[in-house]
Design a protein around this motif. Structure first.
Motif, PDB file in Angstrom:
ATOM      1  N   UNK A 242      38.106  52.181  41.388  1.00 23.79           N
ATOM      2  CA  UNK A 242      38.770  50.894  41.170  1.00 23.79           C
ATOM      3  C   UNK A 242      40.231  51.110  40.812  1.00 23.79           C
ATOM      4  N   UNK A 243      40.800  52.151  41.376  1.00 26.61           N
ATOM      5  CA  UNK A 243      42.160  52.543  40.994  1.00 26.61           C
ATOM      6  C   UNK A 243      43.196  51.869  41.917  1.00 26.61           C
ATOM      7  N   UNK A 244      44.353  52.524  42.046  1.00 26.77           N
ATOM      8  CA  UNK A 244      45.495  51.921  42.750  1.00 26.77           C
ATOM      9  C   UNK A 244      45.181  51.462  44.175  1.00 26.77           C
ATOM     10  N   UNK A 245      44.511  52.269  45.018  1.00 26.94           N
ATOM     11  CA  UNK A 245      44.248  51.783  46.385  1.00 26.94           C
ATOM     12  C   UNK A 245      43.408  50.512  46.407  1.00 26.94           C
ATOM     13  N   UNK A 246      42.402  50.474  45.538  1.00 23.61           N
ATOM     14  CA  UNK A 246      41.537  49.283  45.444  1.00 23.61           C
ATOM     15  C   UNK A 246      42.366  48.062  45.029  1.00 23.61           C
ATOM     16  N   UNK A 247      43.159  48.225  43.980  1.00 24.86           N
ATOM     17  CA  UNK A 247      43.925  47.089  43.451  1.00 24.86           C
ATOM     18  C   UNK A 247      44.968  46.608  44.467  1.00 24.86           C
ATOM     19  N   UNK A 248      45.650  47.564  45.098  1.00 25.87           N
ATOM     20  CA  UNK A 248      46.692  47.175  46.058  1.00 25.87           C
ATOM     21  C   UNK A 248      46.071  46.466  47.266  1.00 25.87           C
ATOM     22  N   UNK A 249      44.956  47.010  47.768  1.00 26.91           N
ATOM     23  CA  UNK A 249      44.305  46.392  48.933  1.00 26.91           C
ATOM     24  C   UNK A 249      43.783  44.999  48.580  1.00 26.91           C
TER      25      UNK A 249
ATOM     26  N   UNK B  50      19.724  52.042  43.808  1.00 25.29           N
ATOM     27  CA  UNK B  50      20.032  51.239  42.619  1.00 25.29           C
ATOM     28  C   UNK B  50      21.435  51.476  42.067  1.00 25.29           C
ATOM     29  N   UNK B  51      21.936  52.715  42.112  1.00 27.99           N
ATOM     30  CA  UNK B  51      23.259  53.003  41.548  1.00 27.99           C
ATOM     31  C   UNK B  51      24.350  52.309  42.366  1.00 27.99           C
ATOM     32  N   UNK B  52      24.266  52.475  43.677  1.00 29.28           N
ATOM     33  CA  UNK B  52      25.301  51.901  44.536  1.00 29.28           C
ATOM     34  C   UNK B  52      25.279  50.376  44.485  1.00 29.28           C
ATOM     35  N   UNK B  53      24.070  49.822  44.431  1.00 28.79           N
ATOM     36  CA  UNK B  53      23.938  48.361  44.368  1.00 28.79           C
ATOM     37  C   UNK B  53      24.559  47.834  43.072  1.00 28.79           C
ATOM     38  N   UNK B  54      24.297  48.513  41.968  1.00 29.18           N
ATOM     39  CA  UNK B  54      24.889  48.061  40.702  1.00 29.18           C
ATOM     40  C   UNK B  54      26.406  48.163  40.732  1.00 29.18           C
ATOM     41  N   UNK B  55      26.921  49.284  41.263  1.00 27.66           N
ATOM     42  CA  UNK B  55      28.379  49.442  41.372  1.00 27.66           C
ATOM     43  C   UNK B  55      28.982  48.347  42.242  1.00 27.66           C
ATOM     44  N   UNK B  56      28.285  48.017  43.332  1.00 27.54           N
ATOM     45  CA  UNK B  56      28.816  47.008  44.248  1.00 27.54           C
ATOM     46  C   UNK B  56      28.936  45.654  43.549  1.00 27.54           C
ATOM     47  N   UNK B  57      27.989  45.354  42.661  1.00 26.92           N
ATOM     48  CA  UNK B  57      28.068  44.100  41.914  1.00 26.92           C
ATOM     49  C   UNK B  57      29.316  44.078  41.025  1.00 26.92           C
ATOM     50  N   UNK B  58      29.594  45.239  40.405  1.00 24.13           N
ATOM     51  CA  UNK B  58      30.788  45.345  39.555  1.00 24.13           C
ATOM     52  C   UNK B  58      32.042  45.122  40.404  1.00 24.13           C
ATOM     53  N   UNK B  59      32.057  45.768  41.582  1.00 15.00           N
ATOM     54  CA  UNK B  59      33.211  45.622  42.479  1.00 15.00           C
ATOM     55  C   UNK B  59      33.376  44.172  42.915  1.00 15.00           C
ATOM     56  N   UNK B  60      32.265  43.550  43.275  1.00 16.55           N
ATOM     57  CA  UNK B  60      32.327  42.158  43.725  1.00 16.55           C
ATOM     58  C   UNK B  60      32.896  41.257  42.624  1.00 16.55           C
ATOM     59  N   UNK B  61      32.417  41.437  41.397  1.00 19.21           N
ATOM     60  CA  UNK B  61      32.908  40.607  40.287  1.00 19.21           C
ATOM     61  C   UNK B  61      34.404  40.819  40.072  1.00 19.21           C
ATOM     62  N   UNK B  62      34.819  42.086  40.170  1.00 16.86           N
ATOM     63  CA  UNK B  62      36.237  42.398  39.978  1.00 16.86           C
ATOM     64  C   UNK B  62      37.090  41.760  41.072  1.00 16.86           C
ATOM     65  N   UNK B  63      36.568  41.795  42.297  1.00 18.26           N
ATOM     66  CA  UNK B  63      37.297  41.172  43.400  1.00 18.26           C
ATOM     67  C   UNK B  63      37.434  39.666  43.173  1.00 18.26           C
ATOM     68  N   UNK B  64      36.372  39.050  42.695  1.00 20.61           N
ATOM     69  CA  UNK B  64      36.452  37.615  42.373  1.00 20.61           C
ATOM     70  C   UNK B  64      37.548  37.369  41.344  1.00 20.61           C
ATOM     71  N   UNK B  65      37.576  38.217  40.310  1.00 17.21           N
ATOM     72  CA  UNK B  65      38.602  38.063  39.269  1.00 17.21           C
ATOM     73  C   UNK B  65      40.005  38.172  39.864  1.00 17.21           C
ATOM     74  N   UNK B  66      40.121  38.975  40.924  1.00 19.35           N
ATOM     75  CA  UNK B  66      41.430  39.162  41.550  1.00 19.35           C
ATOM     76  C   UNK B  66      41.710  38.111  42.624  1.00 19.35           C
TER      77      UNK B  66
END
Ligand SMILES: Nc1ncnc2c1ncn2[C@@H]1O[C@H](COP(=O)(O)OP(=O)(O)OP(=O)(O)O)[C@@H](O)[C@H]1O
Ligand SMILES: [Mg+2]
Length: 244
Positions: free
Chosen positions: A123-130, A145-161
């Motif tokens: 979730x570093x610079x490339x993610x934020x810039x893109x 299960x690990x990847x699915x949980x991470x994807x939920x975190x990513x999705x929520x962060x994208x919504x916040x952005x």
């Protein structure tokens, strides 16, 4: 809504982001769209190999974003399709600045109908810039299960952005393994991540070989058809999924 810039992301590493980015971009190109594929994964790049431009790159995206050269100098035609151009990530160094990426996309937009940005894991610079420049985020998720949980975190962060247009590709599916990993079915993955499905890609020897050799998927085979539909669905066409 205009759907011109798509970021490929996952949170977790090694889910197949670069693989999906290349075959999606290749299909968009084959569907007649001038397509630019950019990799923002300094040091750990792979799009150059998968898209067949390894050894043909003189300048990279870091050179462009830092002003060393113009975008047109870093663009390399991929042998996968005449409509597909690639800008590789640097061998080392460079931090992607959001303002520089925004300026770059602004300059590229008149020349390309589709821009696919393959981001690095995390979730570093490339993610934020893109996230700051994309119209759509495609989350590449392996059904565990690990990847699915991470994807939920990513999705929520994208919504916040403010990235509300999100789609998901489930990659490397091996149906017979799901139950053993405690996953009842793919609907469980979709519900957990909460993102609409764009396509399901199986674990595939052809995909692994195409990636290693920088070659196209066997034309009109199952994997080709899956990415063909993913590309059409991304650009707004309502098509049934190819389930494996
Ligand atoms: N559907 C698939 N079937 C078989 N192999 C696959 C599939 N998708 C990806 N792979 C393989 O998995 C490995 C990792 O893929 P890839 O480099 O695309 O992941 P990534 O998410 O971009 O990794 P990183 O987080 O390091 O950027 C590669 O060896 C690739 O060939
Ligand atoms: Mg990658």
């Amino acid at each position: 809504m205009s759907n011109r810039i798509t970021m490929i992301t996952s949170g977790k590493g090694g889910t197949g982001k670069s693989t999906v980015a290349v075959h999606l971009a290749s299909q968009l190109a084959a569907q007649g769209k001038l397509t630019l594929l950019v990799e923002l994964d300094s040091a750990l790049r792979s799009v150059d190999i998968i898209s067949g431009v390894y050894g043909k790159t003189v300048y990279d995206i870091e050179d462009v974003l830092s002003g060393i050269c113009d975008g047109s100098k870093a663009v390399v035609k991929s042998p996968l399709h005449p409509n597909l151009s690639v800008i590789s990530a640097p061998v080392s160094g460079g931090v992607v600045r959001p303002d520089a990426l925004e300026c770059f996309c602004h300059r590229m937009k008149p020349h390309f109908e589709q821009i696919i940005i393959d981001t690095a894991a995390g979730l570093e610079a490339p993610f934020c810039a893109a996230a700051g420049v994309c119209d759509t985020a495609v989350l590449v998720v392996t059904p565990d299960p690990v990847c699915v949980r991470d994807a939920r975190v990513v999705s929520d962060l994208l919504w916040d952005k403010g990235v509300t247009n999100q789609r998901m590709v489930i990659n490397r599916l091996q149906t017979e393994r799901l139950a053993r990993m405690g996953i009842p079915d793919l609907d469980w993955c979709i519900d957990q991540v909460g993102v609409r499905l764009l396509g399901v890609v199986p674990e595939s020897v052809d995909i692994a070989l195409a990636g290693a050799n920088g070659s196209s998927l066997p034309a009109t085979g199952r994997d080709w058809e899956i990415f063909h539909r993913i590309a059409l669905r991304l650009t707004g066409q309502e098509l049934p999924l190819v389930m494996t």
